[in-house]
Design a protein around this motif. Structure first.
Motif, mmCIF file in Angstrom:
data_model
loop_
_atom_site.group_PDB
_atom_site.id
_atom_site.type_symbol
_atom_site.label_atom_id
_atom_site.label_comp_id
_atom_site.label_asym_id
_atom_site.label_seq_id
_atom_site.Cartn_x
_atom_site.Cartn_y
_atom_site.Cartn_z
ATOM 1 N N VAL A 126 0.816 -1.210 0.000
ATOM 2 C CA VAL A 126 0.000 0.000 0.000
ATOM 3 C C VAL A 126 0.852 1.264 0.000
ATOM 4 N N THR A 127 2.124 1.187 0.419
ATOM 5 C CA THR A 127 3.034 2.337 0.388
ATOM 6 C C THR A 127 4.474 1.836 0.530
ATOM 7 N N ASP A 128 5.426 2.778 0.512
ATOM 8 C CA ASP A 128 6.837 2.396 0.609
ATOM 9 C C ASP A 128 7.134 1.757 1.975
ATOM 10 N N GLY A 129 8.075 0.836 1.974
ATOM 11 C CA GLY A 129 8.463 0.221 3.244
ATOM 12 C C GLY A 129 9.475 -0.893 3.050
ATOM 13 N N GLU A 130 9.754 -1.603 4.145
ATOM 14 C CA GLU A 130 10.711 -2.719 4.128
ATOM 15 C C GLU A 130 10.004 -3.991 4.563
ATOM 16 N N VAL A 131 10.207 -5.055 3.806
ATOM 17 C CA VAL A 131 9.619 -6.352 4.152
ATOM 18 C C VAL A 131 10.333 -6.898 5.392
ATOM 19 N N VAL A 132 9.565 -7.167 6.445
ATOM 20 C CA VAL A 132 10.164 -7.710 7.675
ATOM 21 C C VAL A 132 9.849 -9.192 7.853
#
Length: 280
Positions: free
Chosen positions: A189-195
């Motif tokens: 849904v928006t920018d981020g980092e896969v954890v």
């Protein structure tokens, strides 16, 4: 028959003549005595007659002494040869040990060098992958308003957040379900980092992403994953395909928003999207 005295006149020997004869006689006796002394031991030892050469015993003694000398010399030579061989063997072993240590040292240095080169190559490859990922995200079309999109493009909500029922362990729905046939593209849904990206019990296959505002989004019951933990993703980037894995009654996407990583920190996901301009 009687012995008669020779006729004729004879001069009586003078005192000087008599003295000379005595000296000559003594000399002769001394010579005979010396010869007899040399010959007699050999004759006594062997029981042979006096006609045997007087030097026979002396020859035998010399022969024995020469043989002993030869034997001693041979022993000395053998000992010297053994010492030389032992010294050569010790030197060869020392050289071999030194060579082995040097070879081991070189092999270890070479192994460290190869390991460093492999690590450097992996780091370079990973850096290149990140560059390519950023480039790919930059090239992707963005449908977000203010950097946010719906988790499924054009998808409708089938079960809203907070719905009560015995299907959920907490007694109510902790997310929002989007209708989707199996294999539908699911996007961040928006920018981020896969954890997290993998199997998670009742959620089946899921992806969890941490965003820049500190919030977490979760995408569950997936049939296929297309990202891995540690990967950076952008708004609208495809991360998985929808499915019906885990505790699911049929194909759909279970979407959650949490204020923390732990269970129970969920918030209304639809309200979160609407706050960021997404019409759901």
């Amino acid at each position: 028959m009687a012995f008669t005295r020779p006729t004729g006149k004879h001069r009586r020997p003078t005192r000087a003549d008599r003295k000379g004869a005595q000296v000559a006689g003594l000399a002769g006796l001394a010579t005979v005595g010396a010869v007899g002394s040399l010959a007699s031991p050999a004759m006594a030892a062997t029981g042979q007659q006096a006609q045997q050469p007087a030097h026979g015993g002396l020859t035998q003694t010399v022969t024995l002494d020469d043989g002993l000398a030869v034997s001693v010399n041979e022993q000395a030579n053998n000992q010297q040869s053994s010492a030389v061989r032992a010294e050569a063997t010790a030197a060869a072993r020392a050289d071999a040990k030194e060579h082995a240590a040097e070879s081991k040292k070189k092999a270890e240095a070479e192994a460290r060098k190869r390991a460093a080169e492999r690590a450097e190559a992996r780091a370079e490859a990973r850096a290149q992958e990140r560059v390519e990922e950023r480039a790919a995200r930059s090239a992707e079309p963005r449908s977000a308003v203010g950097g946010y999109v719906a988790p499924i493009a054009g998808g409708s909500v089938s079960t809203e957040y907070g719905s009560a029922g015995g299907s959920w362990s907490s007694g109510q729905h902790t997310g929002a379900d989007f209708s989707a046939s199996s294999g539908t593209a699911v996007q961040s849904v928006t920018d981020g980092e896969v954890v997290e990206a993998g199997w998670s019990g009742s959620y089946g296959y899921r992806v969890v992403i941490q965003h820049e505002d500190g919030m977490y989004t979760q995408y569950a019951h997936l049939s296929s994953l297309q990202v891995s933990a540690g990967q950076q993703v952008g708004a609208g980037q495809q991360i998985a395909l929808s499915g019906s894995t885990g505790n699911s009654s049929g194909p759909h996407l279970h979407f959650e928003v949490r204020s923390g990583a732990e269970y129970g920190s969920d918030v209304d996901p639809l309200a979160y999207l609407r706050q960021h301009g997404v019409n759901v």
